[in-house]
Scaffold this motif. Structure first.
Motif, PDB file in Angstrom:
ATOM      1  N   GLU A  51       0.941  -1.179  -0.003  1.00 24.14           N
ATOM      2  CA  GLU A  51      -0.002   0.014   0.088  1.00 24.14           C
ATOM      3  C   GLU A  51       0.699   1.294   0.043  1.00 24.14           C
ATOM      4  OE1 GLU A  51      -3.092   0.203  -0.293  1.00 24.14           O
ATOM      5  OE2 GLU A  51      -3.540  -2.091  -0.140  1.00 24.14           O
ATOM      6  N   CYS A  54       2.766   2.983   3.220  1.00 29.77           N
ATOM      7  CA  CYS A  54       3.330   2.101   4.081  1.00 29.77           C
ATOM      8  C   CYS A  54       4.791   2.235   4.239  1.00 29.77           C
ATOM      9  CB  CYS A  54       3.334   0.596   3.370  1.00 29.77           C
ATOM     10  SG  CYS A  54       4.113  -0.756   4.352  1.00 29.77           S
ATOM     11  N   SER A  77       1.430   3.035   8.896  1.00 31.40           N
ATOM     12  CA  SER A  77       0.611   3.219   7.812  1.00 31.40           C
ATOM     13  C   SER A  77       0.049   4.658   7.432  1.00 31.40           C
ATOM     14  CB  SER A  77      -0.501   2.092   7.855  1.00 31.40           C
ATOM     15  OG  SER A  77      -1.213   2.583   8.692  1.00 31.40           O
ATOM     16  N   ARG A  82      -6.127   8.591   5.039  1.00 34.19           N
ATOM     17  CA  ARG A  82      -7.312   7.592   4.101  1.00 34.19           C
ATOM     18  C   ARG A  82      -8.750   8.026   4.610  1.00 34.19           C
ATOM     19  NH1 ARG A  82      -2.751   4.506   4.761  1.00 34.19           N
ATOM     20  NH2 ARG A  82      -1.914   3.479   3.169  1.00 34.19           N
TER      21      ARG A  82
END
Length: 235
Positions: A51, A54, A77, A82
């Motif tokens: 991703e 990451c 992350s 998001r």
């Protein structure tokens, strides 16, 4: 041969049925490309490592010039990126800048630190993400050899207070008295926003500043950052 580097995933493209090829910006080696196998399968051990955003310690198997990710230990992350569309596109612009400007396997510890610190601010603080992005781009352009001359009029050195003109060839600003026809007039507030980005600016001022930076990057470096165009549509 195995290698271990701390890095952040910039992007990935599908390869075969279940694999991907990742672009990873590392502290120790700069930007590297690496295959990561089986990550599109449900329950894949390294699914997280494919991703964007990451940030992990990656272990690579290297054969010749080819690398394969064989393990990764997650550091962060940046998940809150998001959950907010403005944060997401601001952070995406950071990764896109690195992908376009950080040459393969050329180490830049300063840029790496700037990327991680900027993403942390966007993800975990109340700072306006577009302001953080503006500050990132100004600093990153300087590291890439495209520094803006922001301190005052490039000709006379005077503080710019009334009309201001931007010369995209030199990345400099001129007052009305020194304007020689090269460049274009911009808002005084846009120049002020660029000067103040490191201490925080409003979203509207950041929008104007980012438009100028997008223009400068396209004109001076012949690079288009699609994330900036998308961000402009939503702020």
């Amino acid at each position: 041969m195995e290698e271990k580097y701390g890095g952040i995933v910039l992007s990935g493209i599908n390869y075969g049925e279940n694999d991907k090829i990742l672009s990873i910006f590392t502290l120790e080696k700069g930007t590297v490309s690496a295959n990561i196998k089986g990550v599109k399968k449900a329950g894949a051990k390294l699914k997280f490592a494919q991703e964007p955003f990451c940030f992990a310690e990656f272990i690579f198997a290297k054969k010749g010039e080819r690398r394969t990710v064989i393990n990764a230990s997650l550091i962060d992350s940046f998940y809150p990126l998001r959950e907010d569309i403005v944060k997401y596109y601001s952070a995406s612009a950071v990764l896109e800048y690195v992908k376009k400007f950080a040459k393969e396997e050329i180490v830049s510890a300063e840029l790496f630190t700037l990327v991680i610190n900027s993403l942390k601010k966007m993800a975990y603080t109340s700072e306006e993400p577009t302001s953080v992005l503006t500050d990132f781009l100004i600093r990153a352009l300087s590291l890439s050899g495209y520094a803006l001359s922001l301190s005052g009029c490039v000709n006379c050195g005077a503080k710019i207070e009334n009309r201001v003109f931007f010369d995209s060839e030199t990345g400099s600003f001129k007052c009305a008295d020194c304007f020689d026809g090269k460049g274009r007039e911009i808002k005084v507030s846009t120049h002020a926003a660029l000067l103040s980005a490191d201490s925080g600016i409003t979203r509207q001022n950041a929008k104007d500043a980012l438009r100028l930076l997008e223009y400068y990057i396209a004109h001076k470096a012949d690079v288009k950052l699609a994330s900036l165009s998308e961000l402009d549509k939503i702020i």
